[in-house]
Scaffold this active site. Sequence first.
Site, PDB file in Angstrom:
ATOM      1  N   GLU A 137     -10.770  -2.021   3.101  1.00 26.66           N
ATOM      2  CA  GLU A 137     -11.777  -2.409   4.104  1.00 26.66           C
ATOM      3  C   GLU A 137     -13.167  -2.538   3.497  1.00 26.66           C
ATOM      4  O   GLU A 137     -14.063  -3.125   4.114  1.00 26.66           O
ATOM      5  CB  GLU A 137     -11.786  -1.406   5.268  1.00 26.66           C
ATOM      6  N   CYS A 191      -7.047   6.377   2.570  1.00 26.65           N
ATOM      7  CA  CYS A 191      -7.747   7.539   2.018  1.00 26.65           C
ATOM      8  C   CYS A 191      -7.431   8.797   2.841  1.00 26.65           C
ATOM      9  O   CYS A 191      -6.305   9.273   2.810  1.00 26.65           O
ATOM     10  CB  CYS A 191      -9.241   7.259   1.908  1.00 26.65           C
ATOM     11  N   HIS A 237      -9.683   1.722  -0.834  1.00 23.17           N
ATOM     12  CA  HIS A 237     -10.276   1.248   0.416  1.00 23.17           C
ATOM     13  C   HIS A 237     -10.327  -0.283   0.495  1.00 23.17           C
ATOM     14  O   HIS A 237     -11.343  -0.892   0.138  1.00 23.17           O
ATOM     15  CB  HIS A 237     -11.710   1.771   0.533  1.00 23.17           C
TER      16      HIS A 237
END
Length: 224
Positions: free
Chosen positions: A194, A85, A192
């Site tokens: 994560e 990002c 994302h």
Amino acid sequence: MKAAVITFPGSNCDLDLFHALADLNFEPTVVSAQTTDLSNYDAIFLPGGFSYGDYLRSGAIARFAPVMAAVSQAAADGKIVVGICNGFQILTEAGLLPGQLFGNAQSGFICDEVDLLIDNPETAYTNAYTDSRIKIPIAHGEGNYYVDSATLAKMEANHQIIFRYADNLNGSVADIAGITNLAGNVFGMMPHPERAVDAITGNTAGQPFFKSILQTLSMAVGRN
């Protein structure tokens, strides 16, 4: 494997990334943007957020942080460097990845889960995937990736496009969601992974992303 998570003023996904790495058997450390030496780390991660408030342009001020010279050196040394990002935006601003991120074609901030197509499954970021289509969260206002047609043709020919959007919400050229540099050791993506590693969220599609990197690093150590 030792992983540095670079935190800039305004980063807000650094701890998410730290915990994802720790849960998947890395040894992560949150490292200040004032750091000038990253030689002790096997991989470098630039997290999402709003570095320096995005006051000039997303990633444009962070690109001049002291740590970026060390990030550039790590990239030149062939180490894995990942930007997610805002981290992706920083890597393009620093010239470590081609292209530029602009405001979403669909005006405003987009927060959703999107389907990604794995365009190149034989990379340090995708080799642990068994599916060719995955769902990963996105959260950005400037995720519209652009690169000129000549550079895009080179990227296509060199298999640098790793992830594409199945349903392109931000207007990115060629549906691009994640790319590498020519050498393949520097990677950036807007989604994302994560945020998709814990079963409690109902989505673990990000796990193979980190497992791929760990597997690649482990194999490299085994060869040395």
